[in-house]
Write an enzyme that holds these catalytic residues in place. Sequence first.
Site, PDB file in Angstrom:
ATOM      1  N   LYS A 174       0.851  -1.196   0.000  1.00 41.08           N
ATOM      2  CA  LYS A 174       0.000   0.000   0.000  1.00 41.08           C
ATOM      3  C   LYS A 174       0.882   1.241   0.000  1.00 41.08           C
ATOM      4  O   LYS A 174       1.434   1.639   1.019  1.00 41.08           O
ATOM      5  CB  LYS A 174      -0.937   0.029   1.219  1.00 41.08           C
ATOM      6  CG  LYS A 174      -2.112   0.971   0.929  1.00 41.08           C
ATOM      7  CD  LYS A 174      -2.589   1.779   2.094  1.00 41.08           C
ATOM      8  CE  LYS A 174      -1.887   3.049   2.412  1.00 41.08           C
ATOM      9  NZ  LYS A 174      -1.933   4.145   1.432  1.00 41.08           N
ATOM     10  N   GLY A 227       6.971   5.714   7.779  1.00 38.65           N
ATOM     11  CA  GLY A 227       6.099   6.889   7.750  1.00 38.65           C
ATOM     12  C   GLY A 227       6.200   7.644   9.056  1.00 38.65           C
ATOM     13  O   GLY A 227       7.218   7.594   9.756  1.00 38.65           O
ATOM     14  N   SER A 228       5.115   8.332   9.388  1.00 37.45           N
ATOM     15  CA  SER A 228       5.146   9.218  10.554  1.00 37.45           C
ATOM     16  C   SER A 228       5.019   8.434  11.857  1.00 37.45           C
ATOM     17  O   SER A 228       4.508   7.310  11.881  1.00 37.45           O
ATOM     18  CB  SER A 228       3.996  10.214  10.448  1.00 37.45           C
ATOM     19  OG  SER A 228       2.774   9.498  10.490  1.00 37.45           O
ATOM     20  N   ASN A 229       5.433   9.063  12.955  1.00 36.40           N
ATOM     21  CA  ASN A 229       5.324   8.413  14.264  1.00 36.40           C
ATOM     22  C   ASN A 229       3.885   8.202  14.681  1.00 36.40           C
ATOM     23  O   ASN A 229       3.545   7.168  15.254  1.00 36.40           O
ATOM     24  CB  ASN A 229       6.036   9.264  15.327  1.00 36.40           C
ATOM     25  CG  ASN A 229       7.516   9.055  15.252  1.00 36.40           C
ATOM     26  OD1 ASN A 229       8.117   9.359  14.228  1.00 36.40           O
ATOM     27  ND2 ASN A 229       8.103   8.504  16.287  1.00 36.40           N
ATOM     28  N   VAL A 231       1.209   7.579  12.950  1.00 38.60           N
ATOM     29  CA  VAL A 231       0.616   6.403  12.304  1.00 38.60           C
ATOM     30  C   VAL A 231       1.355   5.140  12.728  1.00 38.60           C
ATOM     31  O   VAL A 231       0.741   4.126  13.082  1.00 38.60           O
ATOM     32  CB  VAL A 231       0.635   6.563  10.763  1.00 38.60           C
ATOM     33  CG1 VAL A 231       0.166   5.280  10.083  1.00 38.60           C
ATOM     34  CG2 VAL A 231      -0.243   7.737  10.344  1.00 38.60           C
ATOM     35  N   GLY A 232       2.683   5.192  12.714  1.00 40.08           N
ATOM     36  CA  GLY A 232       3.479   3.995  13.012  1.00 40.08           C
ATOM     37  C   GLY A 232       3.197   3.420  14.394  1.00 40.08           C
ATOM     38  O   GLY A 232       3.027   2.216  14.556  1.00 40.08           O
ATOM     39  N   GLU A 249       9.849   2.306  10.542  1.00 34.97           N
ATOM     40  CA  GLU A 249      10.881   3.337  10.414  1.00 34.97           C
ATOM     41  C   GLU A 249      10.138   4.666  10.357  1.00 34.97           C
ATOM     42  O   GLU A 249       9.325   4.882   9.455  1.00 34.97           O
ATOM     43  CB  GLU A 249      11.717   3.127   9.148  1.00 34.97           C
ATOM     44  CG  GLU A 249      12.792   2.064   9.300  1.00 34.97           C
ATOM     45  CD  GLU A 249      13.811   2.354  10.396  1.00 34.97           C
ATOM     46  OE1 GLU A 249      13.977   3.525  10.768  1.00 34.97           O
ATOM     47  OE2 GLU A 249      14.409   1.383  10.893  1.00 34.97           O
ATOM     48  N   CYS A 283      13.734  11.509   5.767  1.00 32.18           N
ATOM     49  CA  CYS A 283      13.782  11.129   7.185  1.00 32.18           C
ATOM     50  C   CYS A 283      15.170  11.398   7.740  1.00 32.18           C
ATOM     51  O   CYS A 283      15.332  11.649   8.929  1.00 32.18           O
ATOM     52  CB  CYS A 283      13.389   9.672   7.355  1.00 32.18           C
ATOM     53  SG  CYS A 283      14.303   8.597   6.264  1.00 32.18           S
ATOM     54  N   GLU A 384       9.783  17.209  14.060  1.00 29.86           N
ATOM     55  CA  GLU A 384      10.173  17.029  12.656  1.00 29.86           C
ATOM     56  C   GLU A 384       9.366  18.002  11.789  1.00 29.86           C
ATOM     57  O   GLU A 384       8.142  17.989  11.807  1.00 29.86           O
ATOM     58  CB  GLU A 384       9.877  15.584  12.236  1.00 29.86           C
ATOM     59  CG  GLU A 384      10.399  15.259  10.858  1.00 29.86           C
ATOM     60  CD  GLU A 384      10.080  13.825  10.455  1.00 29.86           C
ATOM     61  OE1 GLU A 384       8.946  13.368  10.683  1.00 29.86           O
ATOM     62  OE2 GLU A 384      10.983  13.166   9.911  1.00 29.86           O
TER      63      GLU A 384
HETATM   64  P1  NDP Z   1       2.273   8.777   7.032  1.00 24.06           P
HETATM   65  O1  NDP Z   1       2.543   8.116   8.328  1.00 24.06           O
HETATM   66  O2  NDP Z   1       1.218   9.790   6.974  1.00 24.06           O
HETATM   67  O3  NDP Z   1       1.900   7.680   5.922  1.00 24.06           O
HETATM   68  C1  NDP Z   1       2.727   6.568   5.648  1.00 24.06           C
HETATM   69  C2  NDP Z   1       1.876   5.468   5.035  1.00 24.06           C
HETATM   70  O4  NDP Z   1       0.954   4.970   6.009  1.00 24.06           O
HETATM   71  C3  NDP Z   1       1.009   5.942   3.854  1.00 24.06           C
HETATM   72  O5  NDP Z   1       0.921   4.910   2.909  1.00 24.06           O
HETATM   73  C4  NDP Z   1      -0.337   6.182   4.537  1.00 24.06           C
HETATM   74  O6  NDP Z   1      -1.432   6.158   3.649  1.00 24.06           O
HETATM   75  C5  NDP Z   1      -0.367   5.002   5.491  1.00 24.06           C
HETATM   76  N1  NDP Z   1      -1.320   5.134   6.580  1.00 24.06           N
HETATM   77  C6  NDP Z   1      -1.811   6.277   7.139  1.00 24.06           C
HETATM   78  N2  NDP Z   1      -2.693   5.964   8.137  1.00 24.06           N
HETATM   79  C7  NDP Z   1      -2.753   4.604   8.189  1.00 24.06           C
HETATM   80  C8  NDP Z   1      -3.480   3.683   9.002  1.00 24.06           C
HETATM   81  N3  NDP Z   1      -4.322   4.086   9.950  1.00 24.06           N
HETATM   82  N4  NDP Z   1      -3.312   2.364   8.801  1.00 24.06           N
HETATM   83  C9  NDP Z   1      -2.463   1.922   7.846  1.00 24.06           C
HETATM   84  N5  NDP Z   1      -1.749   2.747   7.037  1.00 24.06           N
HETATM   85  C10 NDP Z   1      -1.879   4.074   7.217  1.00 24.06           C
HETATM   86  O7  NDP Z   1       3.683   9.342   6.541  1.00 24.06           O
HETATM   87  P2  NDP Z   1       3.994  10.232   5.261  1.00 24.06           P
HETATM   88  O8  NDP Z   1       3.570   9.500   4.016  1.00 24.06           O
HETATM   89  O9  NDP Z   1       3.468  11.592   5.507  1.00 24.06           O
HETATM   90  O10 NDP Z   1       5.609  10.229   5.252  1.00 24.06           O
HETATM   91  C11 NDP Z   1       6.369  11.132   5.968  1.00 24.06           C
HETATM   92  C12 NDP Z   1       6.942  10.515   7.217  1.00 24.06           C
HETATM   93  O11 NDP Z   1       7.697   9.359   6.886  1.00 24.06           O
HETATM   94  C13 NDP Z   1       7.899  11.408   7.949  1.00 24.06           C
HETATM   95  O12 NDP Z   1       7.633  11.405   9.330  1.00 24.06           O
HETATM   96  C14 NDP Z   1       9.272  10.773   7.700  1.00 24.06           C
HETATM   97  O13 NDP Z   1      10.231  11.025   8.674  1.00 24.06           O
HETATM   98  C15 NDP Z   1       8.909   9.339   7.629  1.00 24.06           C
HETATM   99  N6  NDP Z   1       9.951   8.591   6.914  1.00 24.06           N
HETATM  100  C16 NDP Z   1      10.810   7.811   7.646  1.00 24.06           C
HETATM  101  C17 NDP Z   1      11.850   7.126   7.034  1.00 24.06           C
HETATM  102  C18 NDP Z   1      12.770   6.262   7.845  1.00 24.06           C
HETATM  103  O14 NDP Z   1      13.428   5.410   7.261  1.00 24.06           O
HETATM  104  N7  NDP Z   1      12.874   6.461   9.155  1.00 24.06           N
HETATM  105  C19 NDP Z   1      12.073   7.220   5.595  1.00 24.06           C
HETATM  106  C20 NDP Z   1      11.117   8.061   4.911  1.00 24.06           C
HETATM  107  C21 NDP Z   1      10.083   8.718   5.580  1.00 24.06           C
HETATM  108  P3  NDP Z   1      -1.990   7.567   3.042  1.00 24.06           P
HETATM  109  O15 NDP Z   1      -0.949   8.075   2.157  1.00 24.06           O
HETATM  110  O16 NDP Z   1      -3.211   7.161   2.339  1.00 24.06           O
HETATM  111  O17 NDP Z   1      -2.252   8.453   4.231  1.00 24.06           O
END
Ligand code: NDP
Length: 492
Positions: A174, A227-229, A231-232, A249, A283, A384
Amino acid sequence: MSTYQNFIAGKWVQSNSSKTVANTNPANTDDILGLVHLATREEARQAVEAAADAFRSWRSTPAPRRGRIVAQAARLLEEHNEELAQILTREEGKTIAESRGELQRSINVAEFCAGESRRLTGETIPSELPLNFAYTIKQPLGVVACVTPWNFPVAIPVWKIAPALVAGNTVVFKPATLTPATGVRIVELFEKAGIPPGVLNLILGSGSEAGDEIINHPAVKAISFTGSNAVGIRLYEQASRRGAKVQCEMGGKNPVLIMEDADMELAVESTAQGAFGSSGQRCTATSRAVVVNSIADEFVERIAKRAESMRIGAGVDPQTEMGPSVDESQFKTVLSYIDVGREDGATLVCGGSRATGDGLDKGYFVRPSVFDHVTPDMRIAREEVFGPVLSVLRVKDFDEAIQVANDCEYGLSSSIFTNDAARIFRFVDEIETGMTHINSPTTGGEAHVPFGGTKGTGIGDREQGSTALDFYTELKIVYVDYTGQKREGNLY
Ligand code: NDP
């Protein structure tokens, strides 16, 4: 205009959903690449079920044959390198040089994982009993969900999908809603490489619906999330409740330490690259410069000059050094953090506003910004921003620099500029980040080297490199007794 489709059980299928999102070029909002129909929960379930059905046959396909398909996908990525780089720049906004770099990283990762398919080895362990021996084997987990962000929409999916497949898992991928075009193209190339139906499935849908359905499906045995903290952590709580394996991550607030003996030119150029490259949407972006007082004035003057000289524009122009924020929401977040910095009393040295004029008015461009006299308690020192904003924190010496750098919830990357060997070793020892660099930017990594963060950044095994397959496999321990006799005594 394209309408993107889901890929379920080896077929491209149009979603039934009437909820749509336009895929917009952030450098020019008149340029629409395509339309996403946000997948329904039912469609997400179908993708998981297709992956579950395909698992038995894929797990029994010999690992080197699985690796050969991934190697073929690497070749196809290479063949379509430039086409994908152009889509990436148009969809996400990064410069064409950055997109080409991301493509190369993806090819390298796929090649590396294909090679690992011939090294899925275990251990043989001598038994303490005569005519017995023990050994371990690595086995796949089942259905794995790969949930990825928009900022590296080619490399991150490839560095999750390739090891997951090589290990014998089936995948539901996804991608972020903001970057569907690259997600579709990656899956098309894996399909062309020979992935059997159901082994790799793609769902284009919102995180809160389709994503939520996938990660909470009982057939999903593991989730690899970047992704973001916010959501993660939620996803980790939900999935770990049912015992699923989770790797997250997440965010970063990466410091660079600049000591009095630093090569100033190198430190300034590397910090600019780390802070403003990819418009700060990495990130591993450098977001805090921790600088000793004696050289702070010179550093601030030079980094501000460099920031002001950055050529901002659409990423397709090869002269562009910095592209836009990815969308309106991210753009507003960055500008609001600039307001916060001002309100909290930091000194804005340069930037601080939208970049306009000269072809920029239809894009989400923010001028590279530097704040001086930032203190560790300020929000721009702790949170961040994910934009081209650098906070300079002045310190009296190396010890204070380490303490300030570590005073942070995140722990992804860091770097130091010094030529003092003792300080370098102390820094490596004491800095609380998963990755660190000496005399180079906080950004950057190689496909065959592990990648990941500590503290609030990372949960679970490191991705890539020698550790890439750890998350995607389970270790089975086997005891073989060839005495043919009942065992005497106790063994635990
Ligand atoms: P998000 O956390 O918003 O989204 C990441 C993914 O999770 C997207 O596919 C999103 O879908 C999906 N998602 C959102 N909500 C849910 C849920 N409830 N259940 C399952 N999946 C969900 O992050 P961003 O896309 O905004 O990315 C930016 C963030 O990623 C920054 O905080 C950055 O630091 C981090 N990042 C970390 C890296 C690392 O290696 N540490 C590398 C790159 C980025 P949708 O797009 O539809 O919302």
